[in-house]
Design a protein around this motif. Structure first.
Motif: not given
Lengths: 369, 369
Positions: B53, B6-7, B55, B1
């Motif tokens: 976000r 991000t993420s 975890n 990939m």
DNA sequence: ATCAATTGTGCGAACGTTCTCATATTTAGG
DNA sequence: CCTAAATATGAGAACGTTCGCACAATTGAT
């Protein structure tokens, strides 16, 4: 609580008992790296003795993989999702994956919350029957954030995720063609037909007939209407707009009202096509209530094959979606992605089977002009 | 990939951007402790900006709570478990809990693996329909390890876990009494009756009649046989052992064979009692195949109310277990335990409802002596 | 004015794993 | 015999949070 011992035997304690470093203990217990036969035994024995259970949370935190796939179903209580879920769960289990389940009730807000929760729980991938196929920014965001998505039953326009569906349009066309071939000219249809981005049923009819519409961008019930229209066009039979029973929501009550209305008309259809499990059950209920005989008073073909269709009066002819297979396929696609497959998006279309039974006959007489 | 950005926005980055310590950022984002209004805003803005976000894995690792409950169902594909699961999922979702699902197929080995996996994933509690109610060392171990258990449908002897069941014995007795009252003396029964620790059906009959058996220690199908026997005893009608169709396994095929055999006898029963959803569907199938009319040739009462029982020929009289309510109750008990409730074990017995429909009539004539 | 809460903040240590690195030891091939 | 790989081990840093503690600053009651 008086006592709260046990449960927390860590790898450190196992290592200590075995007289090795936590690293070595980790290697044998986690099965990654080199360890001597000697230590393997010693560590395993210690683990056994202490009743060691690995803490997958800790492992996941560091590896970044939870071996868990999230599923957002519409409603697991429906046989449709239940069977799909079964397929997913089977494949997942076989590969040591867990399944985190949520229901959206086809409500975007619920879906939003669900996806949020699943992502925070760090699932490795998401299998979802998306509510909104026209926007779904949250799904695009998820993909962008690195969470692979496999879509089921319908496809979000332009979303970079695999999908597993059925050729609803062809299957529906096939059903309607059979009814037309049997001599029916007035075929009723009961379908959800909740959302279509670009207008109402009339517009839809036009768009289908001038071929300016891509069925892949539609919700299943619209795809099935697509096939209904095509079949009529192919046979040169005009469509009576009144026979298209648009329920407008996924609701048994609404469907019942709509069906009763359709079947109570003086010029009621001679055949009925129900477009999913819910409408089929509801239709059957209405048919019993109105005391109509199948297939004498009304022919019937249903989308989705339910168990009772085998043993009810005359068997009910139906299209059976390969539900568990769809679930399995979805899970398989998912696992491939998780393992790193970054090939082009796959859009699987599985073949439904047609269960020919006894609910179709020639119309007895024209009910009205 | 190519890209995998991000993420992974962590709380540290949010804190840095907001110009506070990770501790403070944690406090506002996690909502636990004091923070000034000023910092709250700043941190929230930064989080928003970065698309932070939390975890949940990391949080769970330290708090020791995953806000996830594990469910081991027999087979989610069956309406029975699907409805229960729905109830569980609803309550769980409302409290911000996730549901990790597995199927046991009523196989002990599967259940073992499933429980193992769930425990390693550190679920906060386990809702299970246990396969083996006589031993289940793994469940005792789980409880000992601090994992609360809520049992569904059946109860492991001596297990320190809550339970949600239905009074199968009473409901069954009620069904049989109705059939007896209608004049039936030869009532067939089709039931799984797979495992009973202490012997065969004959022994069981004796044990029921001399009251030396505690129904709470039995599998549901045995409890239902219990009621069948009691009803006969109360009415003073002798039991023809041949009418008790013991399938011996949870299998549609086996059930079909058994049912066909029972209904093909020259002295076939004048009424039939099916003991769960599977046997009901199978029986209906057999009845259709043998071209028997309900209720003229055969009266029928089913345990578990399925949707088709409403709209099939004459409605089928059935006992409806409050399935979603059972799931909800189970989840509620579970959440209470997770919140620390350490009161005495609760064994909820929910009331089934009796759906009186048209499948029972007086026997037309004695089939044979 | 004084003392005790209450409110607010940051540092660094947890949580239970795996991973990176440094360092032995063994094996194998010339 | 020497060297390069393969095998084997441990120390300690991750992973992304929450938690305990120390310490200020602000309140509020005496």
């Amino acid at each position: 609580m008086a006592e709260k011992r046990t449960s927390k035997v860590t790898i450190t304690e196992v290592a200590k008992l075995a007289g090795v470093s936590t690293a070595t203990a980790g290697r044998v217990l986690g099965g990654y790296g080199y360890t001597s036969e000697d230590n393997k035994e010693r560590v395993r024995a210690s683990a056994e003795k202490l009743g060691y259970r690995p803490n997958l949370l800790a492992r996941s935190l560091i590896t970044g993989k939870t071996k868990t796939i999230g599923v957002v179903a519409g409603d697991i209580q429906s046989p449709f999702y239940a069977s799909i879920l079964r397929g997913i769960a089977d494949v997942a289990r076989a590969q040591g994956f867990g399944v985190l389940l949520t229901n959206s009730d086809e409500l975007l807000e619920r879906e939003l919350e669900a996806v949020q929760l699943l992502l925070e729980k760090q699932i490795d991938g998401l299998i979802i029957a998306p509510c909104d196929i026209y926007d779904s920014a949250h799904l695009h965001a998820a993909v962008r954030a690195g969470c692979p998505i496999v879509q089921i039953d319908r496809i979000v326009n332009g979303l970079a995720g695999d999908s597993v569906t059925v050729d609803n349009r062809a299957a529906s066309r096939n059903c309607i063609s059979q009814l037309l071939a049997a001599g029916h000219h007035r075929i009723g249809m009961i379908a959800e037909l909740e959302r279509w981005a670009s207008g109402n049923v009339e517009t839809f009819l036009d768009r289908v007939l001038d071929s300016s519409l891509d069925p892949a961008t539609l919700f299943p019930s619209w795809q099935r209407l697509f096939g209904y229209i095509e079949a009529h066009a192919a046979a040169g039979i005009p469509i009576d707009r009144d026979l298209i029973g648009r329920v407008g929501a996924y609701s048994a009550e609404a469907a019942k009202t709509r069906t009763m209305a359709l079947l109570s008309r003086p010029d009621r259809p001679t055949a009925l096509f129900t477009v999913d499990g819910l409408t089929s059950a509801v239709a059957m209920d209405a048919i019993t209530a109105l005391n109509l005989r199948i297939p004498d008073d009304l022919s019937l073909i249903c989308f989705d094959d339910l168990d009772w269709m085998t043993f009810i009066k005359p068997g009910i002819t139906a299209v059976a979606q390969p539900l568990t297979a769809m679930g399995e396929a979805a899970a398989q696609l998912m696992l491939a992605r998780i393992k790193g497959d970054d090939g082009p998006m796959q859009h699987l279309s599985l073949e439904p089977t047609f269960a020919q039974r006894g609910s179709v006959a020639a119309p007895m007489f024209a009910t009205t002009a």
